[in-house]
Design a protein around this motif. Structure first.
Motif, mmCIF file in Angstrom:
data_model
loop_
_atom_site.group_PDB
_atom_site.id
_atom_site.type_symbol
_atom_site.label_atom_id
_atom_site.label_comp_id
_atom_site.label_asym_id
_atom_site.label_seq_id
_atom_site.Cartn_x
_atom_site.Cartn_y
_atom_site.Cartn_z
ATOM 1 N N ASP A 1 0.830 -1.203 0.000
ATOM 2 C CA ASP A 1 0.000 0.000 0.000
ATOM 3 C C ASP A 1 0.867 1.256 0.000
ATOM 4 O OD1 ASP A 1 -2.243 -1.653 0.279
ATOM 5 O OD2 ASP A 1 -2.327 -1.389 2.454
ATOM 6 N N GLY A 2 0.482 2.233 -0.817
ATOM 7 C CA GLY A 2 1.108 3.540 -0.776
ATOM 8 C C GLY A 2 2.494 3.638 -1.342
ATOM 9 N N CYS A 3 2.976 2.597 -1.995
ATOM 10 C CA CYS A 3 4.325 2.648 -2.575
ATOM 11 C C CYS A 3 4.350 3.505 -3.831
ATOM 12 C CB CYS A 3 4.816 1.247 -2.922
ATOM 13 S SG CYS A 3 5.238 0.243 -1.501
ATOM 14 N N ASP A 4 5.505 4.099 -4.098
ATOM 15 C CA ASP A 4 5.718 4.869 -5.321
ATOM 16 C C ASP A 4 7.002 4.368 -5.961
ATOM 17 O OD1 ASP A 4 5.746 6.708 -7.354
ATOM 18 O OD2 ASP A 4 5.353 8.430 -6.069
ATOM 19 N N ILE A 5 6.849 3.741 -7.132
ATOM 20 C CA ILE A 5 7.995 3.153 -7.848
ATOM 21 C C ILE A 5 8.367 4.096 -8.988
ATOM 22 C CG2 ILE A 5 8.901 1.122 -8.978
ATOM 23 C CD1 ILE A 5 7.917 0.645 -6.090
ATOM 24 N N GLY A 6 9.581 4.621 -8.965
ATOM 25 C CA GLY A 6 9.988 5.657 -9.903
ATOM 26 C C GLY A 6 10.102 5.183 -11.340
ATOM 27 N N CYS A 7 10.128 6.146 -12.247
ATOM 28 C CA CYS A 7 10.161 5.871 -13.680
ATOM 29 C C CYS A 7 11.323 4.947 -14.047
ATOM 30 C CB CYS A 7 10.314 7.177 -14.458
ATOM 31 S SG CYS A 7 8.917 8.296 -14.324
ATOM 32 N N ASN A 8 11.025 3.998 -14.931
ATOM 33 C CA ASN A 8 12.025 3.103 -15.519
ATOM 34 C C ASN A 8 12.689 2.165 -14.528
ATOM 35 O OD1 ASN A 8 11.723 4.007 -18.235
ATOM 36 N ND2 ASN A 8 12.920 5.820 -17.723
ATOM 37 N N CYS A 9 12.094 1.965 -13.364
ATOM 38 C CA CYS A 9 12.594 0.925 -12.468
ATOM 39 C C CYS A 9 12.271 -0.451 -13.047
ATOM 40 C CB CYS A 9 11.960 1.036 -11.090
ATOM 41 S SG CYS A 9 12.561 2.409 -10.076
ATOM 42 N N VAL A 10 13.155 -1.407 -12.795
ATOM 43 C CA VAL A 10 12.910 -2.801 -13.144
ATOM 44 C C VAL A 10 12.997 -3.622 -11.866
ATOM 45 C CG1 VAL A 10 13.700 -4.802 -14.450
ATOM 46 C CG2 VAL A 10 13.832 -2.520 -15.475
ATOM 47 N N LEU A 11 11.907 -4.309 -11.548
ATOM 48 C CA LEU A 11 11.888 -5.178 -10.376
ATOM 49 C C LEU A 11 12.027 -6.615 -10.845
ATOM 50 C CD1 LEU A 11 10.718 -2.473 -9.318
ATOM 51 C CD2 LEU A 11 9.308 -3.813 -7.759
ATOM 52 N N ASN A 12 13.052 -7.293 -10.373
ATOM 53 C CA ASN A 12 13.294 -8.675 -10.756
ATOM 54 C C ASN A 12 12.219 -9.593 -10.174
ATOM 55 O OD1 ASN A 12 15.874 -8.990 -12.341
ATOM 56 N ND2 ASN A 12 16.594 -7.698 -10.674
ATOM 57 N N PRO A 13 12.051 -10.780 -10.750
ATOM 58 C CA PRO A 13 11.049 -11.713 -10.234
ATOM 59 C C PRO A 13 11.228 -11.974 -8.744
ATOM 60 C CG PRO A 13 11.873 -12.490 -12.346
ATOM 61 C CD PRO A 13 12.726 -11.315 -11.956
ATOM 62 N N GLY A 14 10.096 -11.992 -8.031
ATOM 63 C CA GLY A 14 10.141 -12.263 -6.605
ATOM 64 C C GLY A 14 10.446 -11.057 -5.740
ATOM 65 N N SER A 15 10.234 -9.845 -6.267
ATOM 66 C CA SER A 15 10.456 -8.636 -5.476
ATOM 67 C C SER A 15 9.265 -8.389 -4.555
ATOM 68 C CB SER A 15 10.659 -7.426 -6.384
ATOM 69 O OG SER A 15 11.862 -7.539 -7.124
ATOM 70 N N VAL A 16 9.563 -7.972 -3.325
ATOM 71 C CA VAL A 16 8.526 -7.685 -2.337
ATOM 72 C C VAL A 16 8.843 -6.327 -1.715
ATOM 73 C CG1 VAL A 16 7.384 -8.449 -0.223
ATOM 74 C CG2 VAL A 16 8.200 -10.143 -1.881
ATOM 75 N N ILE A 17 7.951 -5.373 -1.903
ATOM 76 C CA ILE A 17 8.181 -3.998 -1.471
ATOM 77 C C ILE A 17 7.186 -3.648 -0.368
ATOM 78 C CG2 ILE A 17 8.426 -1.608 -2.209
ATOM 79 C CD1 ILE A 17 10.327 -3.544 -3.637
ATOM 80 N N GLY A 18 7.696 -3.291 0.806
ATOM 81 C CA GLY A 18 6.855 -2.974 1.949
ATOM 82 C C GLY A 18 6.080 -1.677 1.773
ATOM 83 N N ARG A 19 5.085 -1.491 2.607
ATOM 84 C CA ARG A 19 4.182 -0.334 2.524
ATOM 85 C C ARG A 19 4.939 1.002 2.532
ATOM 86 N NH1 ARG A 19 0.284 -3.215 6.336
ATOM 87 N NH2 ARG A 19 -1.716 -3.300 5.228
ATOM 88 N N ASN A 20 4.386 1.964 1.773
ATOM 89 C CA ASN A 20 4.812 3.374 1.807
ATOM 90 C C ASN A 20 6.294 3.561 1.498
ATOM 91 O OD1 ASN A 20 2.180 4.280 2.678
ATOM 92 N ND2 ASN A 20 2.678 3.436 4.689
ATOM 93 N N THR A 21 6.805 2.707 0.643
ATOM 94 C CA THR A 21 8.212 2.801 0.238
ATOM 95 C C THR A 21 8.323 3.509 -1.110
ATOM 96 O OG1 THR A 21 9.077 0.962 1.527
ATOM 97 C CG2 THR A 21 10.126 1.357 -0.590
ATOM 98 N N ILE A 22 9.417 4.236 -1.276
ATOM 99 C CA ILE A 22 9.691 4.956 -2.519
ATOM 100 C C ILE A 22 10.976 4.402 -3.127
ATOM 101 C CG2 ILE A 22 10.285 7.181 -3.552
ATOM 102 C CD1 ILE A 22 8.688 8.504 -1.279
ATOM 103 N N LEU A 23 10.909 4.048 -4.399
ATOM 104 C CA LEU A 23 12.107 3.708 -5.168
ATOM 105 C C LEU A 23 12.371 4.841 -6.145
ATOM 106 C CD1 LEU A 23 11.583 0.855 -3.982
ATOM 107 C CD2 LEU A 23 12.254 -0.078 -6.191
ATOM 108 N N TYR A 24 13.579 5.400 -6.107
ATOM 109 C CA TYR A 24 13.943 6.439 -7.057
ATOM 110 C C TYR A 24 13.977 5.866 -8.483
ATOM 111 C CZ TYR A 24 15.251 10.179 -3.780
ATOM 112 O OH TYR A 24 15.250 11.186 -2.855
ATOM 113 N N PRO A 25 13.872 6.716 -9.507
ATOM 114 C CA PRO A 25 13.889 6.247 -10.896
ATOM 115 C C PRO A 25 15.136 5.437 -11.244
ATOM 116 C CG PRO A 25 13.128 8.517 -10.808
ATOM 117 C CD PRO A 25 13.610 8.175 -9.421
#
Length: 224
Positions: A173-197
């Motif tokens: 919930d509430g995550c923001d994944i930045g432009c052009n990010c690539v998440l490999n198979p099996g990625s798990v991102i916790g609530r309200n986390t931000i990944l920069y582009p």
């Protein structure tokens, strides 16, 4: 640790029972296709602009707008007040909550989007779950299959075998994944986390984190 309620507000989806009995949040993806087929009652209660393609085994809720050039293959359940924009491609076995945005040149298959999730531009969402008000920037790829022919694992201490040949990501919930990010198979991102582009991510990211990418740039004088 990896139970659904640790990542997702189950009040923000019309079918919380999808997660009943799931030891791990990604286990819901194993039953998604059969789950949708058992519950779907095809109907078109929204509106269309131009001539999108909508298969017969699709439910579209009130207030949802499906634009010209969009493709929705079933089985699929689309909630209320969503925007299915031109060139969006829903490839079946998808549950979409209310107030979601599925944008231009974005593809979705075997996935769940909770209420308010937004994927506006040029993204791939395969075998994944996006939480309440999760947002993917332009060009985000949730990669869902390993090059090696084996099950996807979650990297957390000892690898956890998901039992899934295809599994992209859990976006809390509430995550923001930045432009052009690539998440490999099996990625798990916790609530309200931000990944920069432009981040290439693998594994588990704790809730309430900011993941920054630092680049070393060199500027030189242009020769004439």
């Amino acid at each position: 640790m990896f139970r659904a309620e640790n990542f997702l507000d189950l009040k923000q989806i019309s079918f919380p029972e999808l997660f009943d009995g799931c030891e791990h949040v990604w286990d819901a993806l194993k039953n998604l296709s059969a789950f949708i087929k058992e519950r779907i009652q095809p109907a078109r209660l929204g509106t269309t602009v131009g001539t999108p393609y909508i298969a017969d085994d699709v439910f579209i809720g009130k207030g949802t707008v499906v634009e010209h050039g969009a493709v929705i293959k079933g089985p699929a359940i689309v909630g209320e007040n969503c925007q299915i924009r031109s060139s969006a491609y829903i490839r079946g076995d998808v549950i979409i909550g209310n107030d979601c945005v599925l944008g231009n040149a974005s593809e979705f298959k075997n996935s769940v989007l909770f209420n308010g999730a937004q994927v506006p531009h040029f993204s791939y969402v395969g075998d994944s779950i996006l939480g309440f008000k999760a947002h993917l920037g332009a060009g985000v790829i949730l990669s869902n299959v390993k090059s090696m022919k084996s099950n996807v694992t979650v990297k957390y201490g000892n690898d956890i075998d998901t039992g899934l040949r295809k599994f992209g990501a859990i976006i809390g919930d509430g995550c923001d994944i930045g432009c052009n990010c690539v998440l490999n198979p099996g990625s798990v991102i916790g609530r309200n986390t931000i990944l920069y582009p432009n981040i290439l991510w693998r594994g588990v990211c704790p809730a309430d984190s900011i993941v920054k990418l630092r680049q070393q740039l060199e500027i030189i004088e242009r020769r004439k």
